[in-house]
Design a protein around this motif. Structure first.
Motif, PDB file in Angstrom:
ATOM      1  N   ASP A   1       0.809  -1.219   0.000  1.00 13.10           N
ATOM      2  CA  ASP A   1       0.000   0.000   0.000  1.00 13.10           C
ATOM      3  C   ASP A   1       0.847   1.277   0.000  1.00 13.10           C
ATOM      4  OD1 ASP A   1       0.918  -0.444   2.537  1.00 13.10           O
ATOM      5  OD2 ASP A   1      -0.926   0.138   3.555  1.00 13.10           O
ATOM      6  N   SER A   2       2.064   1.195  -0.510  1.00 15.30           N
ATOM      7  CA  SER A   2       2.936   2.364  -0.584  1.00 15.30           C
ATOM      8  C   SER A   2       2.367   3.412  -1.539  1.00 15.30           C
ATOM      9  CB  SER A   2       4.334   1.936  -1.052  1.00 15.30           C
ATOM     10  OG  SER A   2       5.162   3.064  -1.214  1.00 15.30           O
ATOM     11  N   LEU A   3       2.459   4.677  -1.147  1.00 11.20           N
ATOM     12  CA  LEU A   3       1.993   5.768  -2.002  1.00 11.20           C
ATOM     13  C   LEU A   3       2.822   5.818  -3.290  1.00 11.20           C
ATOM     14  CD1 LEU A   3       0.197   8.284  -2.401  1.00 11.20           C
ATOM     15  CD2 LEU A   3       1.972   9.599  -1.237  1.00 11.20           C
TER      16      LEU A   3
ATOM     17  N   LYS B   1       5.070   3.781  -5.906  1.00  8.72           N
ATOM     18  CA  LYS B   1       5.287   2.403  -6.352  1.00  8.72           C
ATOM     19  C   LYS B   1       6.674   2.215  -6.957  1.00  8.72           C
ATOM     20  CE  LYS B   1       1.187   1.026  -5.251  1.00  8.72           C
ATOM     21  NZ  LYS B   1       1.017   0.204  -4.076  1.00  8.72           N
TER      22      LYS B   1
ATOM     23  N   GLY C   1       3.107   6.635  -8.800  1.00 13.01           N
ATOM     24  CA  GLY C   1       2.443   6.399  -7.529  1.00 13.01           C
ATOM     25  C   GLY C   1       1.168   5.613  -7.685  1.00 13.01           C
ATOM     26  N   ARG C   2       0.434   5.517  -6.604  1.00  6.70           N
ATOM     27  CA  ARG C   2      -0.813   4.750  -6.572  1.00  6.70           C
ATOM     28  C   ARG C   2      -1.793   5.247  -7.631  1.00  6.70           C
ATOM     29  NH1 ARG C   2      -3.151   4.933  -0.903  1.00  6.70           N
ATOM     30  NH2 ARG C   2      -0.952   4.758  -0.456  1.00  6.70           N
ATOM     31  N   ASP C   3      -1.997   6.559  -7.709  1.00  2.00           N
ATOM     32  CA  ASP C   3      -2.961   7.119  -8.659  1.00  2.00           C
ATOM     33  C   ASP C   3      -2.386   8.300  -9.431  1.00  2.00           C
ATOM     34  OD1 ASP C   3      -5.047   5.363  -7.890  1.00  2.00           O
ATOM     35  OD2 ASP C   3      -5.395   6.579  -6.104  1.00  2.00           O
TER      36      ASP C   3
ATOM     37  N   HIS D   1     -10.539   7.774 -10.911  1.00  2.00           N
ATOM     38  CA  HIS D   1     -11.097   6.575 -10.293  1.00  2.00           C
ATOM     39  C   HIS D   1     -12.459   6.263 -10.868  1.00  2.00           C
ATOM     40  CE1 HIS D   1      -8.213   5.746  -7.143  1.00  2.00           C
ATOM     41  NE2 HIS D   1      -8.139   7.038  -6.915  1.00  2.00           N
TER      42      HIS D   1
END
Length: 189
Positions: free
Chosen positions: A124-126, A128, A154-156, A186
């Motif tokens: 769950d790292s911000l 990646k 990153g995540r998003d 999203h």
């Protein structure tokens, strides 16, 4: 001067010229051999796998490489296709850093070059992964720095910039020059 004397003088000069060229080439080859001998590694490791521990016995980092050459006189080691796994000094998941080549200096500073990839192993790292051309890694402090252009995935989001400092122990990242960030939308359906 007769023709015979001229021919003898020509042959003598030609012989001296050929002898001079041969001596010059031989001296050049001996000098090249001396330089090559000085640059030979003290040892070579193929398919290297190594684990390094801190003074307190904790796993500090691991290194895997296709090939490693160590030069004792220069106090340097060269790696082909290195993969470093760095463990934070306190708690947390390790980070993986790969490149096409790396140079390890006696002060535990590593320069990784060509297609450098830094990856978080925490699910769950911000952040990646981080892509850049080259970085400098301090194995004593787990601080990474680069003056090059970087891409942070990153995540998003995907962030573009240059100049990077990361402290893997605190997970603090500083981007010197931010160019742009692209956010992913999203789907809430």
């Amino acid at each position: 001067m007769s023709r015979l004397n001229s021919l003898a003088l020509f042959v003598l000069l030609l012989s001296a010229l050929i002898y001079g060229i041969i001596e010059w080439r031989t001296a050049s080859i001996e000098q090249d051999t001396l330089i090559v001998d000085e640059q030979r590694p003290d040892f070579i490791a193929e398919k290297l796998q190594s684990k390094i521990y801190s003074k307190s016995g904790q796993l500090s980092h691991t290194i895997e490489a296709e090939r490693m050459e160590h030069y004792a006189d220069l106090e340097v080691s060269y790696f082909e296709a290195p993969l470093y796994t760095l463990y934070p000094q306190k708690q947390g998941k390790p980070w993986k850093i790969s490149a096409q080549e790396a140079t390890l200096y006696k002060d535990n500073r590593v320069e990784l070059k060509r297609q450098v990839l830094i990856q978080a192993t925490e699910i769950d790292s911000l952040i990646k992964e981080i892509h850049c051309k080259e970085i400098v890694l301090d194995l004593k402090t787990n601080i990474i720095s680069s003056e090059q252009a970087v891409i942070v995935v990153g995540r998003d989001f995907t962030m573009y910039g240059s100049g990077l400092i990361i402290d893997l122990n605190t997970k603090q990242m500083t981007l010197t020059q931010h160019e742009r960030t692209i956010y992913k939308k999203h789907d809430d359906s």
